[in-house]
Design a protein around this motif. Structure first.
Motif, PDB file in Angstrom:
ATOM      1  N   ALA A 292      17.456   1.959   8.964  1.00 57.96           N
ATOM      2  CA  ALA A 292      16.258   1.703   8.169  1.00 57.96           C
ATOM      3  C   ALA A 292      16.619   1.326   6.738  1.00 57.96           C
ATOM      4  O   ALA A 292      16.218   0.271   6.242  1.00 57.96           O
ATOM      5  CB  ALA A 292      15.357   2.933   8.184  1.00 57.96           C
ATOM      6  N   PHE A 293      17.416   2.149   6.105  1.00 56.67           N
ATOM      7  CA  PHE A 293      17.638   1.886   4.664  1.00 56.67           C
ATOM      8  C   PHE A 293      18.619   0.746   4.417  1.00 56.67           C
ATOM      9  O   PHE A 293      18.559   0.083   3.380  1.00 56.67           O
ATOM     10  CB  PHE A 293      18.035   3.173   3.922  1.00 56.67           C
ATOM     11  CG  PHE A 293      19.504   3.438   3.788  1.00 56.67           C
ATOM     12  CD1 PHE A 293      20.131   4.371   4.579  1.00 56.67           C
ATOM     13  CD2 PHE A 293      20.272   2.768   2.818  1.00 56.67           C
ATOM     14  CE1 PHE A 293      21.482   4.632   4.438  1.00 56.67           C
ATOM     15  CE2 PHE A 293      21.616   3.027   2.671  1.00 56.67           C
ATOM     16  CZ  PHE A 293      22.230   3.965   3.502  1.00 56.67           C
ATOM     17  N   SER A 294      19.510   0.510   5.385  1.00 58.36           N
ATOM     18  CA  SER A 294      20.428  -0.604   5.170  1.00 58.36           C
ATOM     19  C   SER A 294      19.648  -1.909   5.089  1.00 58.36           C
ATOM     20  O   SER A 294      20.047  -2.845   4.402  1.00 58.36           O
ATOM     21  CB  SER A 294      21.443  -0.681   6.310  1.00 58.36           C
ATOM     22  OG  SER A 294      22.310  -1.773   6.108  1.00 58.36           O
ATOM     23  N   ASN A 295      18.493  -1.962   5.763  1.00 55.54           N
ATOM     24  CA  ASN A 295      17.707  -3.188   5.788  1.00 55.54           C
ATOM     25  C   ASN A 295      16.499  -3.154   4.853  1.00 55.54           C
ATOM     26  O   ASN A 295      16.086  -4.201   4.360  1.00 55.54           O
ATOM     27  CB  ASN A 295      17.250  -3.470   7.227  1.00 55.54           C
ATOM     28  CG  ASN A 295      18.437  -3.846   8.111  1.00 55.54           C
ATOM     29  OD1 ASN A 295      18.936  -4.955   8.032  1.00 55.54           O
ATOM     30  ND2 ASN A 295      18.914  -2.896   8.913  1.00 55.54           N
ATOM     31  N   ALA A 296      15.947  -1.967   4.620  1.00 52.20           N
ATOM     32  CA  ALA A 296      14.778  -1.881   3.740  1.00 52.20           C
ATOM     33  C   ALA A 296      15.176  -1.446   2.339  1.00 52.20           C
ATOM     34  O   ALA A 296      14.389  -1.506   1.417  1.00 52.20           O
ATOM     35  CB  ALA A 296      13.775  -0.894   4.318  1.00 52.20           C
ATOM     36  N   SER A 297      16.416  -1.006   2.216  1.00 53.00           N
ATOM     37  CA  SER A 297      16.958  -0.460   0.976  1.00 53.00           C
ATOM     38  C   SER A 297      16.272   0.842   0.581  1.00 53.00           C
ATOM     39  O   SER A 297      15.517   1.418   1.381  1.00 53.00           O
ATOM     40  CB  SER A 297      16.930  -1.484  -0.151  1.00 53.00           C
ATOM     41  OG  SER A 297      17.725  -1.015  -1.221  1.00 53.00           O
TER      42      SER A 297
END
Ligand code: FE2
Lengths: 416, 380
Positions: A292-297
């Motif tokens: 999730a965060f790798s793509n949404a930051s």
């Protein structure tokens, strides 16, 4: 410190007035000043590395190293992981596959630029052509740094920022031994610039590892504090990704699943640290959060935690845990529905009047994080510097609410 | 339908593979292939580093070095790292800098400037100069214009050229005639000395002609080459013919020039005009013969005088007269004079013997390969 002063009548009221003013303006100029509107149809990209999860995954390191054509591997780890025997276990797998390796373990928590450069030196002198990282966020971030320094022949500090890596790194196989950093699937690497005592964020799709081998066994040797801190880090990743202005239906899916898994598995694993299935749940939670965060930051919590970590050399997860509820309170108005959905997952007594920030605060206290930033040694006079650094951190760009430097100072003050 | 004959995987193995746990199940990656290409490149670079030629890759636009091989660093006393990004002209002799700049400019503007060669020096950081022949070519990699300069050390070549020059001047200035021919006797080189001996204006005019034209008997030309092929070296005397047709005595020394492997390359002949020496020898021989004749005549003359003198002494001994004693005394004196003459004859004969022994008066040697022609024979 309580977060109640922020919240009155479902509205955002700040003790300082700045946040209130912003909130009031927001009612009239929605999306222009303090939040960025999201639309389902906005362009989004989802990058995910190959990963294998399950019991025994780490034993596949040798096979993948060989399939990648690695002739000499730099095995990046840290002394703790080595002592626990996990570096040796991976080393055995490499040896079985006939791939020679050199161990580099001169890595501290909050890995430093000098350590990255030293690792790159070893990589070069040993004529390595691939990297295997075994450990938590520190060895994995350091391994990412070593990779790009080697392929670009530049100092690690020159890659600070977003998309600053011209030449992709050699293949990187990650074997996480904690369930939190998700460095094994993310496009982030956080390195401490020791000269200027600050953390720099390197964000690039070139930093996404090639393969992650997610094996629950190494998690069983984590001490309690590390389990708690890294678990809170994973929760923070999931929450910040879920409310990020760069989120997407795909990242939402992973973020919510991560939040659910942490909510259920983290307290349980604290009670039963040897339980492989519970450990695996936290590992999956971390994986979901990472995707999730790798793509949404991320958002303000991480921007501010990086500021703290650079100056005080504190555990990253602990900093996040102590900042998260305050950032949620400050951000709430920009994404109330999303925060409410998170709050609902943590709601222990439905029907009672609670806030998402309050639920998160209660959760971290329930797993033993009860200190304040002041108790960790942070002084009020350091706040302007910390805020300036957080303001410059790329994680802030995807925070659901646009924060000023003053806003950030206020949040730090609340967290003291 | 499967065409191959391998046994099919059992369902469990197949399932494993579908999950992605097969031994070779891997996300698409160019890395292994890239590694092998890189290894190939490394091998090629090692090869380039092995050559003695210094190789420079130069950005055409800036004139700065983009890459060099190991030899370049060696000639310039610098590491590759130190050389990169320095202007190439910093490392060549000053007088060639402008020419190189012009070439770089032309190739940058894509004007015809595909290749350029010059003799220059590479100047190392310490100021050490190495004479080189630099060949510069314009090349394009991707959308970038480069120059490739290959500098070949010509120290040895220059030294060899200097030595050759000395040898050439020695040949050119020799008063002896020197001739170099191929193995069949066709002239490749004749020095000015040879031209002058044989009455030609310049040696160059003789190249390509056959050896036989310089001998009174043209067959000797072939005999010379045949003998040389057999014996590798000869020294003989014979009759040469000048440009105008006049004959003269020459001595020809010849040898076959061989390469390091002992294979014959060409023939070298040294020709001397020995007319003067031959004439002197002839004169000596005639003088000697005359001397011999004179000595013999003296001996005969002595005997001729002694016979009547013996008769006179006989008669005088029979006469009992005081005058007879005087006659005998005078006869003794005459005998003494003849004895002295005889002794003189013996001494002269010794001299002649001596002369004979030391060759000046020797009979002409038996010719081994050249039929002796006297000038008189030629004239007749
Ligand atoms: Fe984090």
């Amino acid at each position: 410190m309580d977060i109640v002063p922020y919240l009155v009548n479902n509205g955002l009221i700040s003790a300082t007035g700045i946040l209130l003013g912003l909130a009031v303006r927001n009612r009239f100029t929605t999306g222009c000043r303090i939040m960025i509107q999201r639309n389902q149809l906005d362009l989004r990209k989802f990058v995910v590395p190959e990963f294998i999860c399950g019991y025994g995954a780490l034993q596949l390191a040798g096979r993948y190293a060989r399939n990648f054509g690695m002739k000499q591997v730099l095995l990046v780890t840290d002394p703790g992981v080595r002592a626990a025997g996990w570096a040796d276990a991976v080393g055995e797998s490499l040896t079985e596959a006939g791939v020679p390796f050199t161990i580099f373990d001169a890595i501290s928590p909050n890995p430093r630029s000098g350590q990255v450069m030293a690792g790159a030196e070893v990589y070069h002198s040993e004529e390595c052509n691939g990297i295997v990282a075994v450990g938590g966020g520190s060895p994995m971030d350091c391994a990412k740094g070593i990779g790009i320094v080697s392929s670009n022949m530049q100092d690690i500090l020159t890659f600070e920022g977003v998309d600053r890596v011209p030449v992709p790194a050699p293949p990187l196989i990650c074997i996480p031994t904690t369930a939190g950093s998700s460095a094994d699937v993310s496009q982030f690497a956080i390195i401490t610039d020791e000269m200027r005592r600050r953390k720099i964020a390197l964000v690039s799709k070139a930093l996404v590892p090639d393969i992650s081998l997610l094996d629950p066994r190494p998690l069983t040797t984590m001490p309690l504090e590390l389990t708690v801190d890294t678990g809170m880090d994973a929760l923070c990743h999931a929450i910040e990704a879920y409310v990020s202005n760069a989120s997407s239906p795909m990242t939402d899916l992973h973020a919510l699943e991560a939040i659910r898994l942490i909510h259920s598995a983290l307290p349980a694993v604290i009670e039963d640290p040897e339980n492989l299935e519970l450990r695996f749940s936290t590992l999956l939670a971390s994986l979901h959060a990472g995707l999730a965060f790798s793509n949404a930051s991320l958002g303000a919590t991480h921007a501010m935690a990086h500021g703290l970590g650079g100056v005080y050399d504190l555990p990253h997860g602990r900093c996040n845990a102590l900042l998260l509820e305050h950032v949620i309170a400050a951000n709430y108005e920009a994404a109330p529905d999303r925060y409410d959905r998170i709050g609902a997952i943590f709601d222990r007594e439905p029907g009672e009047q609670t806030t998402p920030a309050g639920e998160i605060a209660a959760f971290r206290r329930s797993i033993g994080i009860t200190a304040t930033l002041t108790e960790l040694g942070i002084r009020e006079d350091a706040i302007p510097t910390l805020a300036r650094r957080a303001y410059a951190d790329p994680c802030l760009v995807t925070n659901p609410r646009r924060l000023t430097c003053e806003d950030i100072e206020r949040i730090y003050e609340h967290a003291l | 339908m499967s065409m191959h004959s391998e046994p099919p995987d059992d369902p469990d193995t197949l399932r494993e593979k579908i999950i992605g746990l097969g031994e070779t199940s891997l996300h698409k990656s160019y890395y292994p292939e890239l590694q092998s290409r890189l290894a190939e490149l490394e091998r090629f670079r090692a090869l380039l580093d092995q050559t003695h030629d210094a190789i420079f890759l130069i950005h055409a636009e800036t004139g700065r070095l983009a890459d060099v091989n190991a030899s370049a660093g060696m000639y310039l006393d610098c590491s590759k790292k130190e050389l990169l990004a320095t202007p190439f002209i910093n490392w060549i002799s000053p007088q060639k800098k402008a020419v190189f700049d012009e070439f770089a400019r032309r190739s940058c503007e894509q004007l015809p400037a595909s290749r350029w060669t010059c003799i220059a020096s590479l100047v190392s950081r310490e100021g050490r100069e190495t004479p080189v022949e630099i060949t510069v070519r314009s090349v394009t990699f991707g959308d970038k214009q480069y120059l490739v300069a290959i500098a070949r050390d010509i120290t040895d070549r220059l030294q060899a050229e200097r030595e050759l020059k000395i040898k050439e001047s020695a040949l050119e200035s020799s008063t002896n005639g020197i001739l170099i021919t191929d193995l069949a006797g066709t002239i490749m080189y004749a020095n000015p000395g040879f031209a002058s001996i044989f009455g030609y204006e310049r040696g160059e005019m003789l190249a390509g002609r056959s050896l036989e034209i310089f001998f009174a008997n043209p067959a000797i030309g072939k005999k010379v080459t045949d003998l040389l092929r057999k014996n590798h070296a000869i020294t003989e005397e014979t009759i040469g013919v000048r440009n105008g047709g006049s004959p003269f005595h020459i001595q020809v020394s010849g040898s076959v020039v061989q390469n390091d492997a002992g294979q014959p390359l060409c023939i070298m002949l040294i020709v001397m005009d020995i007319t003067e020496r031959i004439l002197i020898d002839q004169l000596k021989r005639e003088t000697c013969a005359q001397l011999g004749k004179n000595i013999e005549q003296f001996a005969i003359l002595g005997d001729h005088i002694r016979n009547p003198l013996q008769v006179i002494v006989g008669y005088a001994e029979m006469i009992d007269d005081p005058l007879a004693k005087m006659i005998l005394d005078q006869s003794d004196r005459i005998d003494e004079i003849i004895t002295q003459l005889d002794r003189g004859w013996v001494e002269s004969a010794n001299v002649r013997q001596f002369l004979r022994r030391h060759g000046d008066d020797a009979e002409p040697r038996v010719e081994t390969f050249i039929q002796r022609f006297s000038i008189k024979d030629w004239d007749s």
